[in-house]
Design a protein around this motif. Structure first.
Motif, PDB file in Angstrom:
ATOM      1  N   LEU A 134       0.914  -1.247   0.139  1.00  0.00           N
ATOM      2  CA  LEU A 134      -0.006  -0.100  -0.143  1.00  0.00           C
ATOM      3  C   LEU A 134       0.753   1.242   0.111  1.00  0.00           C
ATOM      4  O   LEU A 134       1.636   1.350   1.053  1.00  0.00           O
ATOM      5  CB  LEU A 134      -0.809  -0.018   1.093  1.00  0.00           C
ATOM      6  N   LEU A 135       0.731   2.180  -1.015  1.00  0.00           N
ATOM      7  CA  LEU A 135       1.522   3.205  -1.268  1.00  0.00           C
ATOM      8  C   LEU A 135       0.905   4.368  -1.330  1.00  0.00           C
ATOM      9  O   LEU A 135      -0.170   4.631  -2.048  1.00  0.00           O
ATOM     10  CB  LEU A 135       2.481   2.932  -2.476  1.00  0.00           C
ATOM     11  N   PRO A 136       1.454   5.332  -0.608  1.00  0.00           N
ATOM     12  CA  PRO A 136       0.911   6.849  -1.006  1.00  0.00           C
ATOM     13  C   PRO A 136       1.203   7.440  -2.372  1.00  0.00           C
ATOM     14  O   PRO A 136       2.321   7.055  -2.677  1.00  0.00           O
ATOM     15  CB  PRO A 136       1.602   7.654   0.395  1.00  0.00           C
ATOM     16  N   ALA A 137       0.091   8.060  -2.709  1.00  0.00           N
ATOM     17  CA  ALA A 137       0.338   8.690  -3.943  1.00  0.00           C
ATOM     18  C   ALA A 137      -0.533  10.151  -4.115  1.00  0.00           C
ATOM     19  O   ALA A 137      -1.463  10.003  -3.743  1.00  0.00           O
ATOM     20  CB  ALA A 137      -0.208   7.779  -5.173  1.00  0.00           C
ATOM     21  N   ASN A 138       0.173  11.161  -4.630  1.00  0.00           N
ATOM     22  CA  ASN A 138      -0.647  12.540  -4.630  1.00  0.00           C
ATOM     23  C   ASN A 138      -1.691  12.464  -5.492  1.00  0.00           C
ATOM     24  O   ASN A 138      -2.482  13.251  -5.455  1.00  0.00           O
ATOM     25  CB  ASN A 138       0.535  13.692  -5.262  1.00  0.00           C
ATOM     26  N   HIS A 139      -1.691  11.849  -6.644  1.00  0.00           N
ATOM     27  CA  HIS A 139      -2.842  11.991  -7.388  1.00  0.00           C
ATOM     28  C   HIS A 139      -4.246  10.888  -7.205  1.00  0.00           C
ATOM     29  O   HIS A 139      -5.077  11.185  -7.739  1.00  0.00           O
ATOM     30  CB  HIS A 139      -2.304  11.253  -8.795  1.00  0.00           C
ATOM     31  N   VAL A 140      -4.223  10.400  -6.040  1.00  0.00           N
ATOM     32  CA  VAL A 140      -5.266   9.922  -5.283  1.00  0.00           C
ATOM     33  C   VAL A 140      -6.061  10.911  -4.230  1.00  0.00           C
ATOM     34  O   VAL A 140      -5.137  11.346  -3.391  1.00  0.00           O
ATOM     35  CB  VAL A 140      -4.905   8.574  -4.450  1.00  0.00           C
ATOM     36  N   THR A 141      -7.100  11.192  -4.507  1.00  0.00           N
ATOM     37  CA  THR A 141      -7.903  12.080  -3.911  1.00  0.00           C
ATOM     38  C   THR A 141      -8.998  11.657  -3.047  1.00  0.00           C
ATOM     39  O   THR A 141      -9.535  10.737  -3.254  1.00  0.00           O
ATOM     40  CB  THR A 141      -8.187  13.402  -4.787  1.00  0.00           C
ATOM     41  N   MET A 142      -9.457  12.447  -2.143  1.00  0.00           N
ATOM     42  CA  MET A 142     -10.741  12.145  -1.487  1.00  0.00           C
ATOM     43  C   MET A 142     -12.036  12.420  -2.168  1.00  0.00           C
ATOM     44  O   MET A 142     -13.075  11.913  -1.893  1.00  0.00           O
ATOM     45  CB  MET A 142     -10.778  12.768   0.059  1.00  0.00           C
ATOM     46  N   THR A 143     -11.836  13.049  -3.598  1.00  0.00           N
ATOM     47  CA  THR A 143     -13.222  13.563  -4.120  1.00  0.00           C
ATOM     48  C   THR A 143     -13.645  12.276  -4.904  1.00  0.00           C
ATOM     49  O   THR A 143     -14.842  12.580  -5.349  1.00  0.00           O
ATOM     50  CB  THR A 143     -12.803  14.802  -4.939  1.00  0.00           C
ATOM     51  N   LYS A 144     -12.829  11.496  -5.270  1.00  0.00           N
ATOM     52  CA  LYS A 144     -13.478  10.459  -6.041  1.00  0.00           C
ATOM     53  C   LYS A 144     -13.088   8.919  -5.738  1.00  0.00           C
ATOM     54  O   LYS A 144     -11.835   8.790  -5.219  1.00  0.00           O
ATOM     55  CB  LYS A 144     -12.820  10.491  -7.426  1.00  0.00           C
ATOM     56  N   GLY A 145     -13.886   8.211  -5.821  1.00  0.00           N
ATOM     57  CA  GLY A 145     -13.843   6.715  -5.313  1.00  0.00           C
ATOM     58  C   GLY A 145     -13.630   6.524  -3.798  1.00  0.00           C
ATOM     59  O   GLY A 145     -13.771   7.297  -3.199  1.00  0.00           O
ATOM     60  N   THR A 146     -12.779   5.440  -3.483  1.00  0.00           N
ATOM     61  CA  THR A 146     -12.562   4.987  -2.467  1.00  0.00           C
ATOM     62  C   THR A 146     -11.242   5.511  -1.615  1.00  0.00           C
ATOM     63  O   THR A 146     -11.119   5.427  -0.286  1.00  0.00           O
ATOM     64  CB  THR A 146     -12.553   3.373  -1.939  1.00  0.00           C
ATOM     65  N   GLY A 147     -10.341   5.735  -2.361  1.00  0.00           N
ATOM     66  CA  GLY A 147      -9.095   6.317  -1.651  1.00  0.00           C
ATOM     67  C   GLY A 147      -7.923   4.967  -2.026  1.00  0.00           C
ATOM     68  O   GLY A 147      -6.807   5.359  -2.026  1.00  0.00           O
ATOM     69  N   LEU A 148      -8.606   3.709  -2.154  1.00  0.00           N
ATOM     70  CA  LEU A 148      -7.597   2.895  -2.215  1.00  0.00           C
ATOM     71  C   LEU A 148      -7.803   2.399  -3.741  1.00  0.00           C
ATOM     72  O   LEU A 148      -8.709   2.082  -4.313  1.00  0.00           O
ATOM     73  CB  LEU A 148      -8.040   1.554  -1.470  1.00  0.00           C
ATOM     74  N   VAL A 149      -6.749   2.453  -4.543  1.00  0.00           N
ATOM     75  CA  VAL A 149      -6.546   2.183  -5.868  1.00  0.00           C
ATOM     76  C   VAL A 149      -5.631   1.307  -6.137  1.00  0.00           C
ATOM     77  O   VAL A 149      -4.627   1.157  -5.758  1.00  0.00           O
ATOM     78  CB  VAL A 149      -6.371   3.268  -6.680  1.00  0.00           C
ATOM     79  N   HIS A 150      -5.583   0.511  -7.379  1.00  0.00           N
ATOM     80  CA  HIS A 150      -4.718  -0.279  -7.828  1.00  0.00           C
ATOM     81  C   HIS A 150      -3.800   0.443  -8.702  1.00  0.00           C
ATOM     82  O   HIS A 150      -3.973   1.680  -8.949  1.00  0.00           O
ATOM     83  CB  HIS A 150      -5.159  -1.242  -8.647  1.00  0.00           C
TER      84      HIS A 150
END
Length: 178
Positions: A23-39
């Motif tokens: 599980l890695l942090p990424a700046n392009h994952v935001t709270m506004t779309k989806g679950t926050g956990l992405v492949h």
């Protein structure tokens, strides 16, 4: 719990026994779309590639030039079109593993080819990477010989070239063919 609670954690792969994904942090994952956990698919997008490069993850591409899964994707997926029967095969694999929580039709925002109106699959391919310092110096010298209007734009371009971190020379597209 917050995303920080998941940092340095891992997940079991849903269809490959014994495979663990960090599980890695990424700046392009935001709270506004989806679950926050992405492949993460390092071979299929710039943001994912950047995250994988930062964490020294492999960038294996499991899709060939024609949009079919390669042998590396496994026998269940090999030679299946990613956007057609390959998608159905993945759904069946997840069902068989008891890992599919929900299935629904979704119109994805794929980039589309302007001529064929078909989705474009972004994929990593072989590149020729060159010595950044050599290319940077050569590009800056050549740019100084170019007549630029307005002349003030030359300095902005030289600064941009100086900040450039990656240089890739590529001839991977047949012009005029989608």
């Amino acid at each position: 719990f917050s995303g920080a609670d998941l940092a340095d954690g891992s997940c079991a792969h849903p269809t490959i026994p014994g495979r663990v994904s960090p599980l890695l942090p990424a700046n392009h994952v935001t709270m506004t779309k989806g679950t926050g956990l992405v492949h993460t698919a390092p071979a299929h997008g710039m943001e994912d590639y950047s995250v994988a490069s930062h964490h020294q993850l492999p960038t294996d591409c499991l899709v060939d030039e024609s949009g079919y899964f390669t042998e590396a994707a496994g026998p269940e997926l090999k030679n299946k079109n990613v956007l057609e029967e390959g998608n159905e095969a993945v759904i069946k694999m997840l069902q068989a593993a008891g890992s599919l929580l929900k299935e629904e039709k979704y119109v994805h925002s794929y980039p589309y080819d302007w001529r064929t109106k078909k989705p474009i699959i972004i994929r990593a391919s072989k590149q020729w990477f060159v010595n950044t310092a050599d290319v940077k110096a050569a590009a800056q010298e050549v740019l100084k010989k170019v007549k630029v209007i307005p002349t003030s734009a030359v300095n902005r371009m030289l600064e941009m070239l100086d900040r450039r971190t990656f240089w890739c020379i590529s001839r991977q597209r047949c012009w005029g063919v989608p």
